[in-house]
Scaffold this motif. Structure first.
Motif, short mmCIF file in Angstrom:
data_model
loop_
_atom_site.label_atom_id
_atom_site.label_comp_id
_atom_site.label_asym_id
_atom_site.label_seq_id
_atom_site.Cartn_x
_atom_site.Cartn_y
_atom_site.Cartn_z
N GLU A 202 -99.82 37.59 53.10
CA GLU A 202 -98.48 38.07 52.74
C GLU A 202 -98.23 39.47 53.27
O GLU A 202 -99.10 40.34 53.22
N ILE A 203 -97.04 39.67 53.82
CA ILE A 203 -96.63 40.99 54.28
C ILE A 203 -95.19 41.21 53.88
O ILE A 203 -94.32 40.35 54.08
N ASN A 204 -94.91 42.34 53.26
CA ASN A 204 -93.56 42.69 52.83
C ASN A 204 -92.60 42.68 54.02
O ASN A 204 -92.97 43.05 55.14
N PHE A 205 -91.37 42.27 53.78
CA PHE A 205 -90.38 42.16 54.86
C PHE A 205 -90.23 43.48 55.61
O PHE A 205 -90.27 43.50 56.85
N ILE B 217 -94.80 33.00 59.52
CA ILE B 217 -94.81 33.53 60.89
C ILE B 217 -96.07 33.00 61.57
O ILE B 217 -97.19 33.30 61.13
N ALA B 218 -95.90 32.22 62.62
CA ALA B 218 -97.04 31.61 63.31
C ALA B 218 -97.71 32.61 64.23
O ALA B 218 -97.75 32.46 65.46
N HIS B 219 -98.24 33.67 63.62
CA HIS B 219 -98.87 34.74 64.39
C HIS B 219 -99.78 35.53 63.47
O HIS B 219 -99.78 35.34 62.25
N CYS B 220 -100.57 36.46 64.08
CA CYS B 220 -101.45 37.35 63.29
C CYS B 220 -100.75 38.61 62.86
O CYS B 220 -101.26 39.35 62.02
N TYR B 221 -99.61 38.91 63.48
CA TYR B 221 -98.88 40.14 63.17
C TYR B 221 -97.40 39.89 63.42
O TYR B 221 -97.00 38.84 63.92
N CYS B 222 -96.58 40.86 63.05
CA CYS B 222 -95.13 40.69 63.15
C CYS B 222 -94.64 41.04 64.56
O CYS B 222 -94.22 42.17 64.82
N ALA C 92 -84.69 35.44 48.28
CA ALA C 92 -84.26 36.83 48.27
C ALA C 92 -84.32 37.39 46.87
O ALA C 92 -84.20 36.68 45.88
N SER C 93 -84.45 38.66 46.77
CA SER C 93 -84.57 39.30 45.47
C SER C 93 -83.24 39.34 44.73
O SER C 93 -83.20 39.41 43.52
N ASN C 94 -82.12 39.26 45.46
CA ASN C 94 -80.81 39.15 44.82
C ASN C 94 -79.87 38.42 45.76
O ASN C 94 -80.17 38.17 46.90
N ILE C 95 -78.71 38.06 45.25
CA ILE C 95 -77.83 37.17 45.99
C ILE C 95 -77.20 37.85 47.19
O ILE C 95 -76.66 37.18 48.08
N THR C 96 -77.21 39.18 47.26
CA THR C 96 -76.60 39.86 48.40
C THR C 96 -77.58 40.04 49.54
O THR C 96 -77.20 40.43 50.62
N THR C 97 -78.87 39.75 49.30
CA THR C 97 -79.88 39.92 50.33
C THR C 97 -80.14 38.59 51.01
O THR C 97 -80.37 37.59 50.35
N THR C 98 -80.07 38.58 52.34
CA THR C 98 -80.25 37.32 53.07
C THR C 98 -81.65 37.17 53.63
O THR C 98 -81.99 36.11 54.13
N HIS C 99 -82.45 38.23 53.55
CA HIS C 99 -83.81 38.13 54.08
C HIS C 99 -84.80 37.91 52.95
O HIS C 99 -84.54 38.30 51.80
N PRO C 100 -85.96 37.32 53.25
CA PRO C 100 -86.97 37.13 52.20
C PRO C 100 -87.61 38.45 51.81
O PRO C 100 -87.55 39.43 52.56
N THR C 101 -88.22 38.48 50.64
CA THR C 101 -88.91 39.70 50.22
C THR C 101 -90.18 39.91 51.02
O THR C 101 -90.64 41.04 51.19
N SER C 102 -90.76 38.83 51.52
CA SER C 102 -91.98 38.94 52.32
C SER C 102 -92.13 37.74 53.23
O SER C 102 -91.47 36.71 53.04
#
Length: 314
Positions: free
Chosen positions: A93-96, A176-181, A3-13
């Motif tokens: 890579e794809i942004n979150f 992500i085991a796919h071609c898209y989200c 994560a970009s900071n400690i308050t963010t629980t999701h990845p940046t991408s």
């Protein structure tokens, strides 16, 4: 990816794998996909151009077809450019947040397509079963309200998903085991209780497919009954002939859905790439084939396309 900071629980991408197990064939697989995407772009843009420029086609049936073409353009363009970037340039890579936006547009416009096919079934029902009331029932204001209802339903049903996914903690890595989200592909990376997402996703899919398909089938039951009551065989053939294109579009949209659903339940042990290829087929086949179906089977559109080619040859 952290994560970009400690308050963010999701990845940046995230990292999109593509088609698991077939990575070495990505370049070759991209050839039919890029061809189909090109056909979808050309076909749907041509439909929109013809309907816009020919005042004789400003009728309910063609206005619904124009809406379907716009939906198909957005639906295919939501996933194919990024997919081809994965296949050609290994740009995985794809942004979150871009992932969430892609997922929202993908599922929203799939719901809109189902709604538009239902609207077109209603159009055929009124045209064949109540022909004298066709112009008074399907007014411009009603067509606009139907279009707005299709958008509102899709947006309302899909808006909760990005917000729910945004608050998950993703501890299973960024792959992500796919071609898209796709919704469930993203949910599989999340930790914590994801039962609501699982149930909500299945419930929405079942609600849309079952409800819309049920009303489409009911419309065609009434249409078939009205056609069979016509006195001459020529009149019956002509009346049902106006529905052939729409039936083709329904089969193009719902057949891959049914096949994919059956495969997920019957062939659970099948290789992941089988399910992913089916999912891509479901996304790409209707936008590619719909303009072809309507171009071949609808005389007004066919004549207009032929006249365009004749002008170029002069």
């Amino acid at each position: 990816m952290t994560a970009s900071n400690i308050t963010t629980t999701h990845p940046t991408s995230f990292l999109l794998v593509g088609i698991p197990g077939l990575e070495h064939l990505h370049v070759w697989i991209s050839i039919p996909f890029s061809f189909a995407y090109t056909l979808a772009l050309l076909g749907n843009c041509t439909l929109l151009f013809i309907i816009q420029t020919d005042a004789a086609l400003h009728e309910p049936m063609y206005l619904f077809l124009a809406m379907l073409a716009v939906i198909d353009l957005v639906l295919s363009s939501t996933t194919l450019p990024k997919m081809l970037a994965i296949f050609w340039f290994r740009d995985r890579e794809i942004n979150f947040y871009a992932c969430l936006v892609q997922m929202f547009f993908l599922h929203s416009f799939s719901i809109m397509e189902s709604a538009m096919l239902l609207a077109m079934a209603f159009d055929r029902y009124v045209a064949i079963c109540k022909p004298l009331h066709y112009t008074t029932v399907l007014t411009g204001s009603l067509i606009t309200r139907i279009g707005m209802a299709a958008v509102t339903r899709a947006v309302t049903l899909m808006t909760p998903l990005p917000f729910l996914l945004r608050h998950f903690h993703y501890c299973r890595g960024p792959l992500i085991a796919h071609c898209y989200c796709e919704h469930m592909a993203v949910v599989r990376l999340a930790c914590g209780d994801t039962r609501f997402n699982n149930i909500y996703g299945i419930a929405v899919a079942m609600f849309i497919v079952v409800l819309d398909l049920l009303f489409v089938i009911l419309s065609y039951i009434f249409i078939l009954r009205a056609v069979l009551r016509l006195s001459s065989q020529e009149a019956r053939y002509k009346a049902f002939g106006t529905c052939v294109s729409h039936i083709g579009a329904i089969l193009a949209f719902y057949t891959p859905v049914v096949i994919s659903s059956v495969m997920h339940r019957v062939a659970r042990q099948a290789a992941p790439h089988v399910h992913i290829l089916l999912a891509i087929f479901y996304l790409l086949f209707p936008p590619m084939i719909n303009p072809i179906i309507y171009g071949i089977k609808t005389k007004q559109i066919r004549d207009h396309v032929l006249s365009l080619f004749q002008r170029k040859n002069v």
